[in-house]
Design an enzyme around this catalytic site. Structure first.
Site, PDB file in Angstrom:
ATOM      1  N   LYS A   1       0.821  -1.210   0.000  1.00  0.00           N
ATOM      2  CA  LYS A   1       0.000   0.000   0.000  1.00  0.00           C
ATOM      3  C   LYS A   1       0.853   1.258   0.000  1.00  0.00           C
ATOM      4  CE  LYS A   1      -0.866  -0.220   4.979  1.00  0.00           C
ATOM      5  NZ  LYS A   1       0.301  -1.085   5.233  1.00  0.00           N
TER       6      LYS A   1
ATOM      7  N   ARG B   1      -4.973   2.792  12.253  1.00  0.00           N
ATOM      8  CA  ARG B   1      -4.667   1.385  12.503  1.00  0.00           C
ATOM      9  C   ARG B   1      -5.537   0.822  13.614  1.00  0.00           C
ATOM     10  NH1 ARG B   1       0.869   1.719  10.396  1.00  0.00           N
ATOM     11  NH2 ARG B   1       1.977  -0.234  10.506  1.00  0.00           N
TER      12      ARG B   1
ATOM     13  N   ARG C   1      12.418  -6.149   1.432  1.00  0.00           N
ATOM     14  CA  ARG C   1      12.265  -4.690   1.270  1.00  0.00           C
ATOM     15  C   ARG C   1      13.529  -3.948   1.705  1.00  0.00           C
ATOM     16  NH1 ARG C   1       7.116  -1.632   3.646  1.00  0.00           N
ATOM     17  NH2 ARG C   1       7.846  -2.323   5.682  1.00  0.00           N
TER      18      ARG C   1
ATOM     19  N   ARG D   1      14.837  -2.029   7.204  1.00  0.00           N
ATOM     20  CA  ARG D   1      14.238  -1.534   8.451  1.00  0.00           C
ATOM     21  C   ARG D   1      14.391  -2.592   9.543  1.00  0.00           C
ATOM     22  NH1 ARG D   1       8.266   0.492   6.804  1.00  0.00           N
ATOM     23  NH2 ARG D   1       7.900  -0.386   8.868  1.00  0.00           N
TER      24      ARG D   1
ATOM     25  N   ARG E   1       4.302  -7.841  14.023  1.00  0.00           N
ATOM     26  CA  ARG E   1       3.517  -6.803  13.341  1.00  0.00           C
ATOM     27  C   ARG E   1       2.273  -7.398  12.698  1.00  0.00           C
ATOM     28  NH1 ARG E   1       7.654  -4.549   9.398  1.00  0.00           N
ATOM     29  NH2 ARG E   1       6.083  -3.031   8.776  1.00  0.00           N
TER      30      ARG E   1
HETATM   31  P1  AMP Z   1       4.660   1.321   8.969  1.00  0.00           P
HETATM   32  O1  AMP Z   1       5.785   2.037   8.293  1.00  0.00           O
HETATM   33  O2  AMP Z   1       3.323   1.866   8.599  1.00  0.00           O
HETATM   34  O3  AMP Z   1       4.752  -0.179   8.815  1.00  0.00           O
HETATM   35  O4  AMP Z   1       4.821   1.623  10.556  1.00  0.00           O
HETATM   36  C1  AMP Z   1       5.969   1.230  11.266  1.00  0.00           C
HETATM   37  C2  AMP Z   1       5.685   1.225  12.743  1.00  0.00           C
HETATM   38  O5  AMP Z   1       5.326   2.542  13.189  1.00  0.00           O
HETATM   39  C3  AMP Z   1       4.524   0.345  13.207  1.00  0.00           C
HETATM   40  O6  AMP Z   1       4.915  -1.010  13.400  1.00  0.00           O
HETATM   41  C4  AMP Z   1       4.114   1.020  14.520  1.00  0.00           C
HETATM   42  O7  AMP Z   1       5.018   0.729  15.554  1.00  0.00           O
HETATM   43  C5  AMP Z   1       4.288   2.500  14.175  1.00  0.00           C
HETATM   44  N1  AMP Z   1       3.073   3.097  13.577  1.00  0.00           N
HETATM   45  C6  AMP Z   1       2.932   3.615  12.325  1.00  0.00           C
HETATM   46  N2  AMP Z   1       1.700   4.080  12.104  1.00  0.00           N
HETATM   47  C7  AMP Z   1       1.009   3.832  13.251  1.00  0.00           C
HETATM   48  C8  AMP Z   1      -0.339   4.048  13.648  1.00  0.00           C
HETATM   49  N3  AMP Z   1      -1.243   4.604  12.832  1.00  0.00           N
HETATM   50  N4  AMP Z   1      -0.692   3.674  14.927  1.00  0.00           N
HETATM   51  C9  AMP Z   1       0.190   3.111  15.772  1.00  0.00           C
HETATM   52  N5  AMP Z   1       1.474   2.861  15.438  1.00  0.00           N
HETATM   53  C10 AMP Z   1       1.889   3.217  14.200  1.00  0.00           C
END
Ligand code: AMP
Length: 231
Positions: free
Chosen positions: A13, A88, A127, A160, A171
């Site tokens: 996404k 989320r 990735r 990452r 996750r």
């Molecule tokens: P992402 O890059 O979207 O996979 O986010 C990486 C990490 O950031 C996640 O595993 C969470 O720890 C934190 N995170 C990102 N967006 C959110 C959100 N909307 N709510 C809570 N934690 C978030």
């Protein structure tokens, strides 16, 4: 045009959302990207959230909602916003509705990327992300022209911390715990547009662009979204 890109980590996404935001010249809000920026800059926000992101846990809703409120003040947001990785949780979804309502706006659609679990793990483990500009690659599917270097800016590519196998599993577990509630919430508002995210980037892009073109308002204005109900 206000659209949420929803789906498990590794659903593709982010790749699609960034491209769409550039193509349609609307604001792109990716909470995960903002948190990583804050962590690498060592800001108070970064210090506060580091322990959650590195262990694959969700950052508390209040922190995320404050962040999104601030990001929404950017002028480009007037033309439209694509949200990636937010909301989320149900409280975040309700807070987003309230934030938009204050601005006299509302969500137009929620694109839901449905992807088999094994595809997600394969995508995440391969990735790589540019340290400088955040562009994403995949060692097999979207390799950079020069190994380890970003095609766009020459920045260093890295994996990452949370894309390592143990954290990926956590996750996915955290995602699954929240997803059903979010899907119910948006299904009840008739906002869900399913996207078959397990196919190639080009195929998914075609489906995403078609869905965006059917939005009821904004640049892609061509009538109403033919919203399919999920099974
Ligand atoms: P992402 O890059 O979207 O996979 O986010 C990486 C990490 O950031 C996640 O595993 C969470 O720890 C934190 N995170 C990102 N967006 C959110 C959100 N909307 N709510 C809570 N934690 C978030």
């Amino acid at each position: 045009m206000r659209v949420v890109f929803l789906g498990p980590p590794g659903a593709g996404k982010g790749t699609q959302a960034k491209q769409e935001a550039e193509r349609l010249r609307v604001l792109y809000i990716a909470t995960g990207d903002e948190l990583r920026k804050a962590i690498s800059a060592g800001t108070p926000l970064g210090q506060k959230v580091r322990r959650y992101t590195t262990s694959g846990q969700l950052v508390p809703d209040g922190v995320i909602i404050d962040l999104v409120r601030e990001l929404l003040t950017q002028p480009q947001g007037r033309d439209g916003v694509i949200f990636d990785g937010f909301p989320r949780t149900l409280p975040q979804a309700e807070a987003l509705d309230a934030l938009l309502r204050e601005r006299g706006e509302a969500l137009d659609a929620v694109l839901y990327f449905d992807v088999p679990a094994e595809t997600v793990v394969e995508r995440l483990s391969g990735r790589r992300v540019c340290r400088a500009c955040g562009a994403t690659y995949h060692i097999q599917y979207i390799p950079p022209k020069v190994a380890g270097k970003c095609d766009r800016c020459g920045g260093e590519l890295y994996q990452r911390d949370d894309d390592r196998a143990e954290t990926v599993r956590e996750r996915l577990r955290v995602y699954a715990a929240q997803a059903a509630g979010l899907l119910d919430y948006y299904r009840a508002q008739d906002l869900l547009v399913p996207i078959q995210g397990g196919r190639s980037i080009e195929e998914v892009r075609g489906e995403v662009q078609a869905a965006m073109a059917r939005l009821p308002a904004g640049r892609g204005d061509r009538g109403t979204v033919a919203r399919q109900r999920l099974p």
